[in-house]
Design a protein around this motif. Structure first.
Motif, PDB file in Angstrom:
ATOM      1  N   LYS A 165       0.848  -1.203   0.037  1.00 54.64           N
ATOM      2  CA  LYS A 165      -0.024  -0.115  -0.012  1.00 54.64           C
ATOM      3  C   LYS A 165       0.865   1.298   0.084  1.00 54.64           C
ATOM      4  CE  LYS A 165      -3.891  -2.131   2.702  1.00 54.64           C
ATOM      5  NZ  LYS A 165      -4.335  -2.247   3.762  1.00 54.64           N
ATOM      6  N   GLY A 166       2.116   1.202   0.736  1.00 60.97           N
ATOM      7  CA  GLY A 166       2.760   2.390   0.937  1.00 60.97           C
ATOM      8  C   GLY A 166       3.632   2.460  -0.639  1.00 60.97           C
ATOM      9  N   ILE A 167       3.710   1.467  -1.359  1.00 61.07           N
ATOM     10  CA  ILE A 167       4.071   1.803  -2.955  1.00 61.07           C
ATOM     11  C   ILE A 167       3.120   2.517  -3.802  1.00 61.07           C
ATOM     12  CG2 ILE A 167       4.977   0.518  -4.928  1.00 61.07           C
ATOM     13  CD1 ILE A 167       6.145  -1.769  -3.310  1.00 61.07           C
ATOM     14  N   LYS A 168       1.973   1.878  -3.349  1.00 63.69           N
ATOM     15  CA  LYS A 168       1.115   2.694  -4.187  1.00 63.69           C
ATOM     16  C   LYS A 168       0.949   4.131  -3.814  1.00 63.69           C
ATOM     17  CE  LYS A 168      -3.951   2.292  -5.184  1.00 63.69           C
ATOM     18  NZ  LYS A 168      -5.156   1.306  -5.178  1.00 63.69           N
ATOM     19  N   LYS A 202       1.196  13.215 -11.834  1.00 65.71           N
ATOM     20  CA  LYS A 202       0.728  14.365 -12.310  1.00 65.71           C
ATOM     21  C   LYS A 202      -0.226  14.366 -13.541  1.00 65.71           C
ATOM     22  CE  LYS A 202       4.614  16.987 -10.685  1.00 65.71           C
ATOM     23  NZ  LYS A 202       5.296  15.954  -9.786  1.00 65.71           N
ATOM     24  N   ASN A 203      -0.178  13.238 -14.365  1.00 65.24           N
ATOM     25  CA  ASN A 203      -0.833  12.719 -15.364  1.00 65.24           C
ATOM     26  C   ASN A 203      -2.288  12.299 -15.026  1.00 65.24           C
ATOM     27  OD1 ASN A 203      -2.150  11.162 -17.529  1.00 65.24           O
ATOM     28  ND2 ASN A 203      -0.372  11.544 -18.760  1.00 65.24           N
ATOM     29  N   PRO A 204      -3.181  12.794 -15.056  1.00 69.97           N
ATOM     30  CA  PRO A 204      -4.659  12.420 -14.464  1.00 69.97           C
ATOM     31  C   PRO A 204      -4.917  11.071 -14.991  1.00 69.97           C
ATOM     32  CG  PRO A 204      -4.913  14.914 -15.313  1.00 69.97           C
ATOM     33  CD  PRO A 204      -3.441  14.361 -15.826  1.00 69.97           C
ATOM     34  N   SER A 205      -4.720  10.730 -16.439  1.00 67.13           N
ATOM     35  CA  SER A 205      -5.086   9.551 -16.970  1.00 67.13           C
ATOM     36  C   SER A 205      -4.255   8.441 -16.318  1.00 67.13           C
ATOM     37  CB  SER A 205      -4.986   9.563 -18.457  1.00 67.13           C
ATOM     38  OG  SER A 205      -4.926   8.130 -19.110  1.00 67.13           O
ATOM     39  N   TYR A 206      -3.041   8.536 -16.001  1.00 66.01           N
ATOM     40  CA  TYR A 206      -2.121   7.659 -15.642  1.00 66.01           C
ATOM     41  C   TYR A 206      -2.661   7.227 -13.978  1.00 66.01           C
ATOM     42  CZ  TYR A 206       1.276   7.902 -19.125  1.00 66.01           C
ATOM     43  OH  TYR A 206       1.989   7.510 -20.570  1.00 66.01           O
ATOM     44  N   GLU A 246      -4.711   4.055  -9.421  1.00 66.72           N
ATOM     45  CA  GLU A 246      -5.766   3.943  -8.512  1.00 66.72           C
ATOM     46  C   GLU A 246      -6.543   3.052  -8.748  1.00 66.72           C
ATOM     47  OE1 GLU A 246      -7.127   4.361  -5.190  1.00 66.72           O
ATOM     48  OE2 GLU A 246      -6.645   6.236  -5.736  1.00 66.72           O
ATOM     49  N   ALA A 247      -6.918   2.466  -9.933  1.00 63.88           N
ATOM     50  CA  ALA A 247      -7.754   1.447 -10.450  1.00 63.88           C
ATOM     51  C   ALA A 247      -7.053   0.143 -10.377  1.00 63.88           C
ATOM     52  CB  ALA A 247      -8.670   1.736 -11.583  1.00 63.88           C
ATOM     53  N   GLU A 248      -5.853   0.030 -11.002  1.00 65.30           N
ATOM     54  CA  GLU A 248      -5.473  -1.215 -11.251  1.00 65.30           C
ATOM     55  C   GLU A 248      -4.165  -1.927 -10.745  1.00 65.30           C
ATOM     56  OE1 GLU A 248      -4.871  -1.605 -15.580  1.00 65.30           O
ATOM     57  OE2 GLU A 248      -6.396  -0.273 -16.014  1.00 65.30           O
ATOM     58  N   MET A 249      -3.695  -0.822  -9.821  1.00 68.29           N
ATOM     59  CA  MET A 249      -2.268  -1.307  -9.310  1.00 68.29           C
ATOM     60  C   MET A 249      -2.384  -2.364  -8.301  1.00 68.29           C
ATOM     61  SD  MET A 249       0.871   1.238  -8.085  1.00 68.29           S
ATOM     62  CE  MET A 249       2.589   0.573  -7.872  1.00 68.29           C
ATOM     63  N   ASP A 250      -3.366  -2.282  -7.371  1.00 65.54           N
ATOM     64  CA  ASP A 250      -3.418  -3.609  -6.450  1.00 65.54           C
ATOM     65  C   ASP A 250      -3.304  -4.885  -7.167  1.00 65.54           C
ATOM     66  OD1 ASP A 250      -3.552  -1.608  -4.308  1.00 65.54           O
ATOM     67  OD2 ASP A 250      -5.665  -1.349  -4.273  1.00 65.54           O
ATOM     68  N   SER A 251      -4.425  -5.038  -7.830  1.00 71.94           N
ATOM     69  CA  SER A 251      -4.280  -6.306  -8.553  1.00 71.94           C
ATOM     70  C   SER A 251      -3.016  -6.715  -9.353  1.00 71.94           C
ATOM     71  CB  SER A 251      -5.547  -6.274  -9.598  1.00 71.94           C
ATOM     72  OG  SER A 251      -5.433  -5.439 -10.599  1.00 71.94           O
ATOM     73  N   GLU A 309       6.282   1.651 -14.665  1.00 73.00           N
ATOM     74  CA  GLU A 309       6.617   1.514 -16.070  1.00 73.00           C
ATOM     75  C   GLU A 309       6.625   0.124 -16.609  1.00 73.00           C
ATOM     76  OE1 GLU A 309      10.333   3.298 -16.389  1.00 73.00           O
ATOM     77  OE2 GLU A 309       9.644   5.429 -15.911  1.00 73.00           O
ATOM     78  N   TYR A 310       6.930  -0.951 -15.435  1.00 76.16           N
ATOM     79  CA  TYR A 310       6.896  -2.411 -15.773  1.00 76.16           C
ATOM     80  C   TYR A 310       5.514  -2.742 -15.562  1.00 76.16           C
ATOM     81  CZ  TYR A 310       7.547  -7.319 -14.853  1.00 76.16           C
ATOM     82  OH  TYR A 310       7.515  -8.732 -14.947  1.00 76.16           O
ATOM     83  N   LEU A 311       4.837  -2.322 -14.598  1.00 75.32           N
ATOM     84  CA  LEU A 311       3.261  -2.686 -14.853  1.00 75.32           C
ATOM     85  C   LEU A 311       2.357  -2.175 -15.743  1.00 75.32           C
ATOM     86  CD1 LEU A 311       2.916  -2.448 -10.779  1.00 75.32           C
ATOM     87  CD2 LEU A 311       3.173  -4.573 -12.258  1.00 75.32           C
ATOM     88  N   PHE A 312       2.740  -0.990 -16.068  1.00 75.09           N
ATOM     89  CA  PHE A 312       1.538  -0.225 -17.175  1.00 75.09           C
ATOM     90  C   PHE A 312       2.368   0.069 -18.375  1.00 75.09           C
ATOM     91  CE2 PHE A 312       0.496   0.605 -12.519  1.00 75.09           C
ATOM     92  CZ  PHE A 312      -0.934   0.201 -12.686  1.00 75.09           C
ATOM     93  N   GLY A 313       3.593   0.067 -18.361  1.00 75.99           N
ATOM     94  CA  GLY A 313       4.087   0.339 -19.826  1.00 75.99           C
ATOM     95  C   GLY A 313       4.126   2.009 -19.956  1.00 75.99           C
ATOM     96  N   PHE A 314       4.262   2.777 -18.832  1.00 79.02           N
ATOM     97  CA  PHE A 314       4.100   4.211 -18.833  1.00 79.02           C
ATOM     98  C   PHE A 314       5.366   4.734 -19.564  1.00 79.02           C
ATOM     99  CE2 PHE A 314       1.235   4.770 -14.766  1.00 79.02           C
ATOM    100  CZ  PHE A 314       0.143   4.554 -15.317  1.00 79.02           C
ATOM    101  N   LYS A 315       5.422   5.823 -20.068  1.00 80.16           N
ATOM    102  CA  LYS A 315       6.629   6.372 -20.426  1.00 80.16           C
ATOM    103  C   LYS A 315       6.340   7.991 -20.451  1.00 80.16           C
ATOM    104  CE  LYS A 315       7.607   3.014 -24.179  1.00 80.16           C
ATOM    105  NZ  LYS A 315       7.727   2.598 -25.464  1.00 80.16           N
TER     106      LYS A 315
END
Length: 420
Positions: free
Chosen positions: A196-199, A210-214, A219-224, A414-420
Motif C-alpha cells: 500500500k505504501g508503494i501505491k 501528475k498525469n490524470p489518466s495515469y 488507482e484502479a489497477e495497481m493493487d491487482s 513503467e513495468y506494470l503499465f508501460g508508462f513512458k
C-alpha cells in the motif's frame, strides 16, 4: 544477560571455532551488549570467553551473539510465532554445514556460526576479522555490486552442489522444507502495508502522478497487478531453484575494505570481499530472485541502466566458474537462455520488494527506534496498518529517502503499465 548461554555452551563455542589447540577449561564468560539500536528481528551482544589452556596461559576469545529480543517481549512473541529467527538458526545448524567446505575456503560468503539454538546464535565476530559495514546512506557502487554478486553466486553454487552431487537430485526444498517456508512475501499485515505504501508513493509523488489518466489507472489497477508477487514467490517447476537470501538490503553485508597504510584511511569504494548476513527469509526459488533483489535494493536507477547487463553477465560467468570447480555444468543446470528468461519472469519481485523495504529501512537513522520506544502505537500502525502518513512526510522533507524510493516506484509503474 549471563543466563543467555551456559558455561558448557561456551566451551562448545571455543571448541567448535578451533580457537584453542589441545585441552582447555572455561574460567569465566561475560556478555556485553552491542551499542546502538537492536536489530529489527533480534538483539545483539558480544560473548567474551576466558579460557585457561593446557599450558596454564589465560586467553580471552570474543564472539558475536544474536538472539530473540529479551527487552521487548511483544516483539519476541511476534518473531517466535512467525518462526523467522528459528528459520535462520536451522539453516546454520542443519543445511549450511553440508555445503562444500573446500568452496567456502576459496571464497568466504557468510559468517561462521559456532552455536545455533532456535533462540540464539553465536558466530564469529566479523569486525575482529577485518570486516566492516557500509557507512549509513553511502551508495553502493560497481565495486560493491561485483563482490556481492560473487558471494551470491558462491552461495548458489554450494546449494547446487548439495542438491545435485551430494543428494543426487533430491530437491533442497524436499529435504529442508521446514526451514525454507515463506515468512514475508505473503498476505501478512507488514507486507501488505508495504505494498500500500508503494501505491501511496506512486499516487503522491511519482513522475506519473501528475498525469490524470495515469493516476486514474494507478488507482484502479495497481493493487491487482501487484498481487502477482504472491504467485512469483511460490516454488517453481519451470526454472532451477537454489536457496535464495532475498533480504539483500544494505545492512545485510559486511566487506573487507583496503586501508591506506600511511594514513589509515579506508577505501570504501573498492572492497576486496563481501559476506552475506541474516538468512531469516531464505527460500527455495530461482537465482534470478536474489539477483533482482540485490540490484533493486542496492542501486539507483542511473546505476542500473549503466551496469545491469554487465552484472547479468558477471553473475552468470561467476556461477559457471564456481560450478565447474564442483564438476557441474551450468549448461545442463541453468542454460543462458533460461536464465535470461527467468530474469524477465521475476523482475517484479525485485521491484516490489525494494519498494516495500526501502520505504521502511531508508528512514533517517534512529527514527524507527525512537518511534518503537517512545510512540509504540504509532510504530505499530506504521508497521502493520498504514505507512502512508510517514511515507508522505519523508517524501516531502528527505531527499535521500525520496530519490531512492521514487527510483523504484517509477520503474515499477513503467513495468506494470508501460508508462513512458
Amino acid at each position: 544477560m549471563d543466563q543467555l548461554v551456559t558455561i558448557e555452551e561456551c566451551a562448545a563455542v571455543v571448541r567448535n571455532s578451533n580457537a584453542v589447540a589441545g585441552s582447555f577449561d572455561v574460567v569465566s564468560y561475560r556478555i556485553d551488549r552491542v551499542g546502538g539500536q537492536p536489530g529489527y528481528l533480534g538483539e545483539y551482544s558480544h560473548l567474551v570467553v576466558s579460557v585457561k589452556k593446557g599450558d596454564g596461559d589465560l586467553q580471552d576469545f570474543r564472539y558475536f551473539v544474536k538472539y530473540l529480543p529479551i527487552t521487548d517481549l511483544t516483539q519476541r512473541k511476534i518473531i517466535e510465532e512467525i518462526g523467522i529467527f528459528t528459520k535462520e538458526a536451522v539453516c546454520y545448524r542443519e543445511m549450511f554445514p553440508k555445503f562444500e567446505r573446500s568452496m567456502e575456503k576459496v571464497q568466504k560468503w557468510k559468517p561462521a556460526c559456532w552455536l545455533a539454538r532456535d533462540d540464539l546464535m553465536v558466530m564469529e565476530d566479523l569486525v575482529d576479522n577485518g570486516f566492516e559495514g557500509m557507512p549509513y546512506r553511502k551508495e553502493f557502487g560497481q565495486g560493491h555490486m561485483l563482490r556481492i554478486i560473487e558471494s551470491m553466486a558462491q552461495m548458489h553454487a554450494c546449494c547446487l552442489d548439495l542438491e545435485i552431487n551430494q543428494m543426487k537430485g533430491i530437491k533442497l526444498e524436499d529435504k529442508f522444507g521446514s526451514m525454507l517456508f515463506e515468512t514475508t512475501f505473503m498476505d501478512n499485515p507488514w507486507f501488505m502495508s508495504g505494498l500500500k505504501g508503494i501505491k501511496k508513493a506512486a499516487l503522491f509523488a511519482s513522475k506519473y502522478s501528475k498525469n490524470p489518466s495515469y493516476k486514474q489507472t494507478i488507482e484502479a489497477e495497481m493493487d491487482s497487478k501487484m498481487d502477482r508477487i504472491f504467485e512469483l514467490v511460490q516454488p517453481s517447476t519451470q526454472y532451477q531453484s537454489v536457496v535464495v537470501h532475498r533480504d539483500l538490503w544494505f545492512n545485510n553485508f559486511m566487506f573487507r575494505f583496503p586501508k591506506d597504510p600511511s594514513t589509515g584511511s579506508t577505501d570504501y569504494d573498492n572492497p576486496s570481499s563481501c559476506v552475506l548476513l541474516d538468512f531469516q527469509i531464505a527460500r527455495y526459488l530461482p537465482p534470478a530472485v536474489d539477483f533482482h533483489c540485490a540490484i533493486y535494493l542496492l542501486t539507483r536507477r542511473s546505476h542500473r541502466d549503466q551496469f545491469y547487463e554487465s552484472y547479468v553477465e558477471h553473475y552468470y560467468q561467476t556461477l559457471t566458474d564456481k560450478l565447474e570447480k564442483l564438476n557441474l555444468d551450468i549448461k545442463t543446470i541453468l542454460p543462458w537462455d533460461q536464465f535470461r528468461e527467468s530474469l524477465d519472469h521475476y523482475r517484479l519481485v525485485g521491484l516490489l520488494w525494494s519498494g516495500v523495504l526501502l520505504a521502511f529501512v531508508n528512514l533517517p537513522e534512529g527514527y524507527l527506534h525512537d518511534l518503537r520506544v517512545n510512540h509504540p502505537q504509532t510504530y505499530y500502525d506504521f508497521c502493520l496498518v498504514s505507512r502512508d502518513k510517514v511515507i508522505e512526510e519523508f517524501l516531502d522533507k528527505d531527499r535521500y529517502y525520496r530519490d531512492n524510493l521514487l527510483d523504484t516506484v517509477d520503474e515499477t509503474l513503467e513495468y506494470l503499465f508501460g508508462f513512458k
